[in-house]
Design an enzyme around this catalytic site. Structure first.
Site, PDB file in Angstrom:
ATOM      1  N   ASP A   6       0.857  -1.190   0.000  1.00 35.68           N
ATOM      2  CA  ASP A   6       0.000   0.000   0.000  1.00 35.68           C
ATOM      3  C   ASP A   6       0.886   1.231   0.000  1.00 35.68           C
ATOM      4  OD1 ASP A   6      -2.397   1.420  -0.045  1.00 35.68           O
ATOM      5  OD2 ASP A   6      -2.370   1.727   2.107  1.00 35.68           O
ATOM      6  N   CYS A  69      -3.523  -1.213  -2.436  1.00 32.82           N
ATOM      7  CA  CYS A  69      -3.813   0.194  -2.743  1.00 32.82           C
ATOM      8  C   CYS A  69      -4.678   0.295  -4.005  1.00 32.82           C
ATOM      9  CB  CYS A  69      -2.487   0.910  -2.964  1.00 32.82           C
ATOM     10  SG  CYS A  69      -2.629   2.640  -3.379  1.00 32.82           S
ATOM     11  N   THR A  71      -5.361   3.005  -5.669  1.00 30.70           N
ATOM     12  CA  THR A  71      -4.763   3.926  -6.636  1.00 30.70           C
ATOM     13  C   THR A  71      -3.689   3.195  -7.448  1.00 30.70           C
ATOM     14  OG1 THR A  71      -5.183   5.662  -5.004  1.00 30.70           O
ATOM     15  CG2 THR A  71      -3.769   6.223  -6.847  1.00 30.70           C
ATOM     16  N   CYS A 198     -10.836   2.787  -1.150  1.00 31.56           N
ATOM     17  CA  CYS A 198      -9.540   3.364  -0.774  1.00 31.56           C
ATOM     18  C   CYS A 198      -9.177   2.774   0.582  1.00 31.56           C
ATOM     19  CB  CYS A 198      -9.653   4.880  -0.680  1.00 31.56           C
ATOM     20  SG  CYS A 198      -8.205   5.671   0.057  1.00 31.56           S
TER      21      CYS A 198
HETATM   22  N1  DGL Z   1      -3.824   3.666  -0.578  1.00 34.36           N
HETATM   23  C1  DGL Z   1      -4.587   4.605  -1.356  1.00 34.36           C
HETATM   24  C2  DGL Z   1      -5.764   3.906  -2.031  1.00 34.36           C
HETATM   25  O1  DGL Z   1      -6.223   2.858  -1.607  1.00 34.36           O
HETATM   26  C3  DGL Z   1      -5.084   5.776  -0.533  1.00 34.36           C
HETATM   27  C4  DGL Z   1      -4.020   6.640   0.046  1.00 34.36           C
HETATM   28  C5  DGL Z   1      -3.235   7.405  -0.990  1.00 34.36           C
HETATM   29  O2  DGL Z   1      -3.773   8.347  -1.612  1.00 34.36           O
HETATM   30  O3  DGL Z   1      -2.066   7.075  -1.149  1.00 34.36           O
HETATM   31  O4  DGL Z   1      -6.260   4.415  -3.000  1.00 34.36           O
END
Ligand code: DGL
Length: 281
Positions: A6, A69, A71, A198
């Protein structure tokens, strides 16, 4: 080992569920805390950072890496699976969180195939709350149109929620104001289900649940990913066989290890130790 990646400590929400569902597997959790948050960064930057993290996990002996993660899953997974692994690491696997989350959101079983019909599939609208970069990638939209084209998808970026979680502001009138700012327009469109897309957002779950009318389901990803990873391991016995089962978990971060250990201990409800590592930049 199973590697779990992550951008920050929020991915421990996924790790916690993975360990409950798959307790024996040795696991290495990596948080790129020094460069988090990823959520407002560009495609190329997220892709580059994620590849460095995945390669580091491979070098430590992980044969399977889960991008916890959203993103990173939205921006880097497809390229890593389709280009990087076949060319450089044909024996390794990298999985993300978007596809399994879409299956759950649409009421489909693990491993659902596009075009199949399932009695559990829902119709109407569903919503995904995620970072700006995840929403801009339309990864959730792309997967949903393949698996459940009958569903209308509402996508809402919530850029102020990760900073709230990072600051430990999980409750209170100020937090409620920022939660409503993104929740109210989504709720007004009448989705049946809302996915917290997220890793940080499950920490806001109790406050979110109070603000969303009870007839709308709010889904966190931890159990979804754990259930669907267990299914994947059953289907891919060749990969499962490579995983060691000593019940060990290691925590690594690219920033201060004591800060990470404190945050991690609070989130997991048990003391942890973490090591600081450097990724090849
Ligand atoms: N880990 C990110 C996600 O799940 C959220 C935190 C970030 O913006 O780095 O999208």
């Amino acid at each position: 080992m199973i590697g779990v990646f992550d951008s920050g400590f929020g991915g421990l929400t996924i790790l916690d569920s993975l360990q409950r569902a798959l307790p024996g597997y040795d696991t290495l959790f990596l948080a790129d805390s020094a460069r988090a948050p990823y959520g407002a960064r560009s495609h190329d930057v997220i892709h580059g950072y994620t590849l460095e993290a995945v390669e580091w996990l491979f070098d430590q002996g992980c044969t399977l890496v889960v991008l916890a993660c959203n993103t990173a899953s939205a921006r880097a997974l497809r390229n890593i699976q389709q280009l990087h692994l076949p060319a450089h690491r044909p024996d390794r696997r990298v999985l993300g969180v978007v596809r399994p989350s879409v299956e759950a959101l649409a009421g489909l079983p693990p491993g659902a195939i596009p075009g199949e019909t399932h009695p559990s599939a829902i119709t109407g609208s569903v919503a995904v709350l995620a970072t700006e970069s995840t929403v801009a990638s339309d990864s959730y939209g792309i997967e949903l149109r393949k698996l459940a084209p009958q569903l209308h998808l509402i996508q809402q970026p919530c850029p102020l929620w990760v900073p709230l979680v990072e600051a430990g502001e999980l409750e209170g009138p100020g937090t409620e104001w920022f939660l409503r700012r993104y929740l109210d327009p989504v709720v007004a469109q009448g989705p049946q289900r809302i996915l917290l897309g997220c890793t940080h957002y499950p920490l806001l779950y109790p406050a979110i649940r109070r603000l969303v009318p009870p007839h709308i389901e709010v889904l966190s990803q931890g159990e979804i990913i754990a259930e669907r990873l267990a299914f994947w391991l059953r289907k891919h016995a060749d990969q499962e066989k490579k995983l060691s089962r000593g019940g060990q978990v290691r925590f690594a971060t690219t920033d201060d290890s004591e800060w990470f250990a404190r945050r991690g201990a609070r989130l997991l409800g048990r003391p942890i130790t973490a090591e600081r590592v450097r990724l090849k930049g």
